[in-house]
Design a protein around this motif. Structure first.
Motif, PDB file in Angstrom:
ATOM      1  N   PRO A   7      44.750  49.771  45.525  1.00  0.00           N
ATOM      2  CA  PRO A   7      44.419  48.448  46.077  1.00  0.00           C
ATOM      3  C   PRO A   7      43.232  48.525  47.035  1.00  0.00           C
ATOM      4  O   PRO A   7      43.120  49.469  47.810  1.00  0.00           O
ATOM      5  CB  PRO A   7      45.677  48.057  46.851  1.00  0.00           C
ATOM      6  CG  PRO A   7      46.763  48.905  46.319  1.00  0.00           C
ATOM      7  CD  PRO A   7      46.140  50.149  45.777  1.00  0.00           C
ATOM      8  N   ARG A   8      42.363  47.521  46.953  1.00  0.00           N
ATOM      9  CA  ARG A   8      41.222  47.414  47.879  1.00  0.00           C
ATOM     10  C   ARG A   8      41.488  46.232  48.813  1.00  0.00           C
ATOM     11  O   ARG A   8      41.996  45.194  48.370  1.00  0.00           O
ATOM     12  CB  ARG A   8      39.928  47.129  47.124  1.00  0.00           C
ATOM     13  CG  ARG A   8      39.625  48.070  45.963  1.00  0.00           C
ATOM     14  CD  ARG A   8      39.211  49.434  46.463  1.00  0.00           C
ATOM     15  NE  ARG A   8      38.454  50.187  45.487  1.00  0.00           N
ATOM     16  CZ  ARG A   8      38.954  51.052  44.607  1.00  0.00           C
ATOM     17  NH1 ARG A   8      40.257  51.264  44.543  1.00  0.00           N
ATOM     18  NH2 ARG A   8      38.161  51.713  43.786  1.00  0.00           N
ATOM     19  N   PRO A   9      41.108  46.367  50.082  1.00  0.00           N
ATOM     20  CA  PRO A   9      41.411  45.288  51.035  1.00  0.00           C
ATOM     21  C   PRO A   9      40.836  43.929  50.626  1.00  0.00           C
ATOM     22  O   PRO A   9      41.442  42.898  50.893  1.00  0.00           O
ATOM     23  CB  PRO A   9      40.805  45.777  52.351  1.00  0.00           C
ATOM     24  CG  PRO A   9      40.030  47.010  52.037  1.00  0.00           C
ATOM     25  CD  PRO A   9      40.452  47.522  50.704  1.00  0.00           C
ATOM     26  N   SER A  25      42.842  37.296  37.942  1.00  0.00           N
ATOM     27  CA  SER A  25      42.513  38.655  37.513  1.00  0.00           C
ATOM     28  C   SER A  25      41.570  39.347  38.488  1.00  0.00           C
ATOM     29  O   SER A  25      40.641  38.728  39.017  1.00  0.00           O
ATOM     30  CB  SER A  25      41.872  38.646  36.120  1.00  0.00           C
ATOM     31  OG  SER A  25      41.700  39.975  35.669  1.00  0.00           O
ATOM     32  N   ASN A  26      41.841  40.614  38.711  1.00  0.00           N
ATOM     33  CA  ASN A  26      40.869  41.513  39.342  1.00  0.00           C
ATOM     34  C   ASN A  26      40.506  42.528  38.270  1.00  0.00           C
ATOM     35  O   ASN A  26      41.052  43.613  38.222  1.00  0.00           O
ATOM     36  CB  ASN A  26      41.475  42.211  40.561  1.00  0.00           C
ATOM     37  CG  ASN A  26      40.535  43.267  41.125  1.00  0.00           C
ATOM     38  OD1 ASN A  26      39.324  43.238  40.868  1.00  0.00           O
ATOM     39  ND2 ASN A  26      41.085  44.218  41.869  1.00  0.00           N
ATOM     40  N   PRO A  27      39.610  42.123  37.380  1.00  0.00           N
ATOM     41  CA  PRO A  27      39.354  42.971  36.203  1.00  0.00           C
ATOM     42  C   PRO A  27      38.381  44.099  36.530  1.00  0.00           C
ATOM     43  O   PRO A  27      37.809  44.129  37.617  1.00  0.00           O
ATOM     44  CB  PRO A  27      38.689  41.980  35.236  1.00  0.00           C
ATOM     45  CG  PRO A  27      37.909  41.082  36.135  1.00  0.00           C
ATOM     46  CD  PRO A  27      38.711  40.955  37.412  1.00  0.00           C
ATOM     47  N   PRO A  28      38.181  45.013  35.592  1.00  0.00           N
ATOM     48  CA  PRO A  28      37.106  45.989  35.779  1.00  0.00           C
ATOM     49  C   PRO A  28      35.778  45.257  35.724  1.00  0.00           C
ATOM     50  O   PRO A  28      35.557  44.455  34.821  1.00  0.00           O
ATOM     51  CB  PRO A  28      37.277  46.931  34.576  1.00  0.00           C
ATOM     52  CG  PRO A  28      38.018  46.140  33.552  1.00  0.00           C
ATOM     53  CD  PRO A  28      38.886  45.193  34.314  1.00  0.00           C
ATOM     54  N   TYR A  29      34.911  45.477  36.712  1.00  0.00           N
ATOM     55  CA  TYR A  29      33.647  44.732  36.714  1.00  0.00           C
ATOM     56  C   TYR A  29      32.442  45.587  37.086  1.00  0.00           C
ATOM     57  O   TYR A  29      31.357  45.077  37.353  1.00  0.00           O
ATOM     58  CB  TYR A  29      33.751  43.496  37.610  1.00  0.00           C
ATOM     59  CG  TYR A  29      34.213  43.728  39.038  1.00  0.00           C
ATOM     60  CD1 TYR A  29      33.434  44.416  39.953  1.00  0.00           C
ATOM     61  CD2 TYR A  29      35.436  43.218  39.477  1.00  0.00           C
ATOM     62  CE1 TYR A  29      33.859  44.600  41.258  1.00  0.00           C
ATOM     63  CE2 TYR A  29      35.870  43.395  40.782  1.00  0.00           C
ATOM     64  CZ  TYR A  29      35.076  44.091  41.672  1.00  0.00           C
ATOM     65  OH  TYR A  29      35.488  44.272  42.960  1.00  0.00           O
ATOM     66  N   ILE A  30      32.616  46.895  37.112  1.00  0.00           N
ATOM     67  CA  ILE A  30      31.479  47.780  37.429  1.00  0.00           C
ATOM     68  C   ILE A  30      30.781  48.146  36.112  1.00  0.00           C
ATOM     69  O   ILE A  30      31.451  48.346  35.090  1.00  0.00           O
ATOM     70  CB  ILE A  30      31.977  49.049  38.156  1.00  0.00           C
ATOM     71  CG1 ILE A  30      32.678  48.657  39.465  1.00  0.00           C
ATOM     72  CG2 ILE A  30      30.832  50.006  38.434  1.00  0.00           C
ATOM     73  CD1 ILE A  30      33.327  49.830  40.186  1.00  0.00           C
TER      74      ILE A  30
HETATM   75  N1  GLN Z   1      36.066  46.841  44.129  1.00  0.00           N
HETATM   76  C1  GLN Z   1      36.313  48.040  43.394  1.00  0.00           C
HETATM   77  C2  GLN Z   1      35.288  49.092  43.767  1.00  0.00           C
HETATM   78  O1  GLN Z   1      34.153  48.769  43.944  1.00  0.00           O
HETATM   79  C3  GLN Z   1      36.292  47.814  41.916  1.00  0.00           C
HETATM   80  C4  GLN Z   1      37.504  47.122  41.475  1.00  0.00           C
HETATM   81  C5  GLN Z   1      37.320  46.545  40.140  1.00  0.00           C
HETATM   82  O2  GLN Z   1      36.489  46.952  39.309  1.00  0.00           O
HETATM   83  N2  GLN Z   1      38.109  45.572  39.859  1.00  0.00           N
HETATM   84  O3  GLN Z   1      35.636  50.241  43.883  1.00  0.00           O
END
Ligand code: GLN
Length: 272
Positions: free
Chosen positions: A85-87, A177-182
């Motif tokens: 989890p990220r804040p 959703s908190n999907p993969p977004y990188i």
């Molecule tokens: N915020 C996360 C990070 O930068 C990435 C999480 C995500 O891809 N949903 O590490």
């Protein structure tokens, strides 16, 4: 070696006294206050403790080592196979909770439940909510189920092992959703290598999974879509909403001031 000496040595090895203390508390199964009270006692099993220190030295996130992550002031179970989890994701939870509280018996779908932090908190904070939570990863669902049980909300969440909302016929008031977004080839820090790629990397550009989720929500119609996104995705996503005739989203920033997510109203939302 005393506890105090072990702490000093561990802190020096990690160049981080706080992490050394967390690891020693975890190793001994006691809290930080007890650790201070016992600092002159002999550490019975220093090899095990320094084994943990070595893992942290190799950039393994402390949350995976201790199987514990703090989110929204609660202690969640975590292990490899689920994103830590990220804040900033607390803001996404707040957005969904605020919306859900305006609805009668809201139905919510979470795409990519991961460790379950979002669904568990919504279940804890919203009355009469019913949540369907999916993930492409069976390992993630396992972690999420442990957390649902830990917080006593397993009756409010149905877990389904599937990508997106594939094979789910139900319509929802809110999709979150908190999907993969990188972006796949983005340069990232070493410790991210311990986390699941499918939870982090969203495609060549990075916003591909987000765009698929937007398409799914548009197809569902009459719902709110709340998503976390990358700091540089506001513009491309705004354009995407326009192309799809979806109107304007409310974008929000994280505490560091970066664009971090949006809420989009799709259709009339007058079903309730
Ligand atoms: N915020 C996360 C990070 O930068 C990435 C999480 C995500 O891809 N949903 O590490």
């Amino acid at each position: 070696m005393t506890i105090k000496e072990a702490l000093k040595q561990g802190g020096k090895a990690l160049q981080n006294g706080k992490e050394a203390r967390i690891l020693l508390s975890h190793h001994l199964g006691i809290d930080s206050l007890q650790l201070i009270l016992k600092e002159n006692e002999v550490l019975k099993n220093p090899d095990d403790y320094f084994g943990l220190i070595r893992r942290a030295q190799a950039d393994e996130p402390i949350e995976y080592i201790t199987q514990s992550a703090s989110f929204y002031a609660r202690d969640f179970f975590i292990q490899k196979g689920a994103l830590i989890p990220r804040p900033e994701t607390e803001i996404l939870v707040d957005k969904v909770v605020q919306l859900a509280q305006t609805l009668h018996k809201p139905t919510i779908a979470e795409i990519g439940v991961g460790s379950g932090i979002i669904s568990c908190l919504i279940a804890l904070l919203v009355d009469d909510v019913s949540i369907t939570a999916t993930d492409i990863s069976q390992e993630a669902i396992l972690v999420a189920k442990i957390n649902a049980k830990r917080f006593g909300v397993e009756d409010k969440i149905t877990f389904i092992h599937t990508p997106y909302l594939i094979d789910i016929q139900e319509k929802f008031d809110i999709i979150v959703s908190n999907p993969p977004y990188i972006a796949d080839d983005a340069k990232v820090e070493n410790n991210l290598s311990y986390e699941p790629d499918i939870a982090l990397f969203g495609g060549q550009v990075g916003d591909e999974v987000l765009k698929n989720i937007i398409d799914i929500a548009a197809y569902h119609d009459n719902c709110y879509l709340c998503c976390e996104m990358g700091y540089d995705q506001k513009e491309p996503l705004s354009k995407y909403f326009k192309t799809k005739g979806l109107g304007e989203a409310d974008f929000y920033k994280d505490l560091a001031g970066f664009d971090r997510g949006f809420t989009l109203t799709i259709g009339e939302n007058n079903r309730k």
